[in-house]
Structures are given as structure tokens and as C-alpha cells.
Design an enzyme around this catalytic site. Structure first.
Site, PDB file in Angstrom:
ATOM      1  N   HIS A 218      42.881  27.421  40.401  1.00 35.62           N
ATOM      2  CA  HIS A 218      41.915  28.068  40.010  1.00 35.62           C
ATOM      3  C   HIS A 218      40.444  27.762  40.945  1.00 35.62           C
ATOM      4  O   HIS A 218      39.704  28.542  41.285  1.00 35.62           O
ATOM      5  CB  HIS A 218      41.781  28.016  38.475  1.00 35.62           C
ATOM      6  CG  HIS A 218      42.790  28.867  37.790  1.00 35.62           C
ATOM      7  ND1 HIS A 218      42.563  29.092  36.551  1.00 35.62           N
ATOM      8  CD2 HIS A 218      44.046  29.354  38.248  1.00 35.62           C
ATOM      9  CE1 HIS A 218      43.660  29.889  36.243  1.00 35.62           C
ATOM     10  NE2 HIS A 218      44.532  29.933  37.258  1.00 35.62           N
TER      11      HIS A 218
ATOM     12  N   SER B  63      46.406  34.071  40.342  1.00 33.19           N
ATOM     13  CA  SER B  63      45.187  33.536  39.592  1.00 33.19           C
ATOM     14  C   SER B  63      44.139  32.797  40.593  1.00 33.19           C
ATOM     15  O   SER B  63      42.920  33.202  40.437  1.00 33.19           O
ATOM     16  CB  SER B  63      45.288  32.394  38.557  1.00 33.19           C
ATOM     17  OG  SER B  63      46.101  33.142  37.662  1.00 33.19           O
TER      18      SER B  63
END
Length: 256
Positions: free
Chosen positions: A176, A125
Site C-alpha cells: 500500500h 490495492s
């Protein structure tokens, strides 16, 4: 730009590095979850802050290709297939892989610095958010590489992804956010060699796009001022939203 209509063979031929990254993720997932040396692979590859502190620096890279559940690997591989091909064509194979790994490593480095030694994480991610960072840079500073419709689409998906990051459990918020920041950082050098008007489309015979402006000739002496003003306003709005969500995420991280 983000619509995939190639058949399987064409996709492999046009986007070999994207295909390789997806294949590595799937193969490792199978090794881990179907009792094929799964425990040893997982313990060796996971991002473990205690291990990194002891000099196991490969753990900054290997978690990018490691996933804990079927829907986790499915969603991330789908995201890579959707958003990565255009960047492989624009940047070239080497710079694309470099950018992808750089963003993932930046996210894992930030995780190591900001999370406790007992913290562990895994997943692609952070690298995927890095791709968003590169696209946002294109939206703001290289408009010749992305049209308005895709610009709006990428900003909408980014905002939705940031919101879901803050409100979904078991998510590495730090990876992230800093993966996205890594994308913004690496975008200027990797895009500096891309010529203005470069067409990323695989079947395009020209390196530049044609722009049909119509047959009516009009003159507005203030048109450039108006366009620059709209662009400046759009940039302020986009950066304001991104900054707001990043600050909200950091605040959520600090008070949890």
C-alpha cells in the site's frame, strides 16, 4: 470526477482499459473460487517471495489481478471503477495502464525486498494506492486538472485508507505505502504531456475548461501573495499528514 452516472454501455465505451482491468479481476476470481483450475491459477499467480527469488518474475505483476475473497475483489473493483476512469481520460489508454501496472509492481517489489521469503500476498490495492498518489500529485502541482471539492475528497479518502491500512489485519502495508509512492513518482512524467486546463469529461468538446469569475472587477495588489501563501500552507499540511501516516505505518511494520 468520482461520481459515476453512465450506463453500462457508455462506461465500456468511455473507459475501455478500466473495464478490461475490472473484467480480468472478476474472471480470475471466478476461475479461482469456483473450482475452475482454481488451485493452479492461485499458486501460479500469487506474489510469493520464494518464487520471485527463484526467477519467477511474473509474480510481480500477476498478483495485481488476484483476490482471495468476494468482498476483497468487490471492494477493489469498486475502487477501480470509482477512481480510475478520470485518469484513463486524462492520461490516455497506454499511459493509464502503464501507471496502474507500475504502481502495482513497485508495491510488490517493495514487498519482496522488505518481507521474508515465506511471505505471500495478492490484490490490486497497491496499484489503487498508486492512483491515489497520482491524484495527490495533481492536488499539489496540477490544480488545473482537479477542482477543490474533488481535491478535498481524494485527500480525505487517502487519509482514511492509510489509517485503515495500519489497523486492519491481513493487509500488505508495504504494498500500500510503496504503491502510493509509485504513484507520486510516475505522476510527473505521465502528466507532463497533459495540457494545462485539460478537461477529462467524456462529453466535453473543449480541451480546456472555462472559468467564470463574475462581473464585479476588484483589485487587490496582494491577492497573488495571499493565494501562494495559502497554497504553500496547504501543501505543507498535506505532506505533513502523509509523511506522518507513512512513518507510523513503517514503525508499526518494524515493531510487529
Amino acid at each position: 470526477m468520482f461520481i459515476r452516472n453512465e450506463d453500462f454501455r457508455s462506461f465500456l465505451r468511455n473507459y475501455p482499459m478500466v473495464s478490461l482491468i475490472v473484467a480480468i479481476n472478476l474472471i480470475i476470481f471466478l476461475l479461482v473460487h469456483f473450482q475452475m483450475a482454481g488451485g493452479s491459477v492461485l499458486s501460479f499467480m500469487v506474489e510469493a517471495n520464494a518464487g520471485i527469488a527463484m526467477g519467477e518474475y511474473w509474480r510481480l505483476v500477476t498478483p495485481i489481478f488476484l483476490h482471495y475473497a468476494f468482498f476483497h475483489v468487490l471492494f477493489n473493483c469498486f475502487s477501480i471503477i470509482l477512481f480510475a476512469p478520470a485518469l484513463e481520460r486524462i492520461l490516455g489508454k497506454f499511459l493509464f495502464v502503464l501507471a496502474f501496472l507500475f504502481c502495482g509492481v513497485i508495491g510488490n517489489l517493495a514487498t519482496y525486498w522488505l518481507e521474508p521469503l515465506t511471505y505471500q500476498s495478492l490484490g490490486a490495492s497497491g496499484a489503487i494506492f498508486g492512483l491515489f498518489g497520482i491524484y495527490v500529485y495533481m492536488v499539489l502541482f496540477r490544480k488545473d486538472l482537479i477542482d477543490r471539492m474533488n481535491s478535498q475528497l481524494i485527500i480525505t479518502i487517502l487519509i482514511f485508507s492509510l489509517i485503515s491500512t495500519f489497523f486492519t489485519s491481513n493487509v500488505n502495508i508495504v504494498a500500500h505505502l510503496f504503491g502510493f509512492i509509485g504513484g507520486l513518482l510516475i505522476a510527473p512524467p505521465v502528466l507532463s504531456r497533459v495540457p494545462i486546463g485539460y478537461s477529462w469529461y467524456p462529453n466535453s468538446r473543449s480541451r480546456t475548461r472555462g472559468h467564470y469569475q463574475g462581473t464585479t472587477v476588484t483589485f487587490d495588489p496582494d491577492r497573488w501573495k495571499k493565494r501562494l501563501k495559502r497554497q504553500a500552507t496547504a501543501k505543507k499540511v498535506v505532506w505533513g499528514l502523509i509523511t506522518l501516516f507513512i512513518l507510523f505505518g513503517l514503525l508499526s511494520y518494524l515493531i510487529r
